[in-house]
Write an enzyme that holds these catalytic residues in place. Sequence first.
Site, PDB file in Angstrom:
ATOM      1  CB  ILE A  64      -0.867  -0.122   1.395  1.00  0.00           C
ATOM      2  CG1 ILE A  64      -1.853   1.226   1.113  1.00  0.00           C
ATOM      3  CG2 ILE A  64      -0.249   0.175   2.623  1.00  0.00           C
ATOM      4  CD1 ILE A  64      -2.916   1.151   2.252  1.00  0.00           C
ATOM      5  CB  SER A  65       1.167   3.992  -2.498  1.00  0.00           C
ATOM      6  OG  SER A  65       1.432   3.243  -3.541  1.00  0.00           O
ATOM      7  CD  GLN A  66       5.829   8.487   1.426  1.00  0.00           C
ATOM      8  OE1 GLN A  66       6.218   8.330   0.178  1.00  0.00           O
ATOM      9  NE2 GLN A  66       6.229   9.489   2.003  1.00  0.00           N
TER      10      GLN A  66
END
Length: 219
Positions: A64-66
């Site tokens: 899950i992206s920043q």
Amino acid sequence: MSGADPYTELRHAMVEGQIRARGVSDQRLLAAMRKIPRHFFVPPAYERAAYQDNPLPIGEGQTISQPYIVAVMTELLALKPGDTVLEIGTGSGYQAAILGELVGRVISVERIASVAEQAGENLKRAGVGNVTIIVGDGTKGYPAEAPYDAILITAATPTVPEPLIEQMAEGGRLVAPTGPRDCQDLVRLVKRGGQVERTTFGGVCFVPLIGEYGWRGAD
């Protein structure tokens, strides 16, 4: 959703300290990120880390992206409430949930069936009802619902796949990390008069986009 949310304060602090303070100013986007519970989209072992300033593993080699990167890529799409968006790489479903708060409909394509299934459960738990998940090769897009007002690629691609450019509406925007497999440039394409204008927005690092028009194989 029901019951008290123990992470509300952390989520609001994430938006203020990691996102708004670093220049993201779209008020609808900031409101969406204050609303959507990011801890619903990470494995239970990482729930308490969900509002930190970094990506997190979600299984199957995916992340899950920043939060800041989610915000930057979403803002670059310049979304309007009635837009239809194609997302390539559903992952946890968090990015799709943010998009779903901002537009009328989201089509999200994920190549790994188990990841797509978990994303569907995450979105249902969060009460997001306008995201449709398709299991397939995202590098081919989803022509059945084209053209799209906006397209977001959430994995690294050597170049923007031609089928996705073809599926952009006139005036449509596409945001993607493009370049080498380890780290890439974040680019935005805008289609005007049948031509595509390209702008670059700095370096990012994403997992590879696997498919016929992306990287071949996971290694």
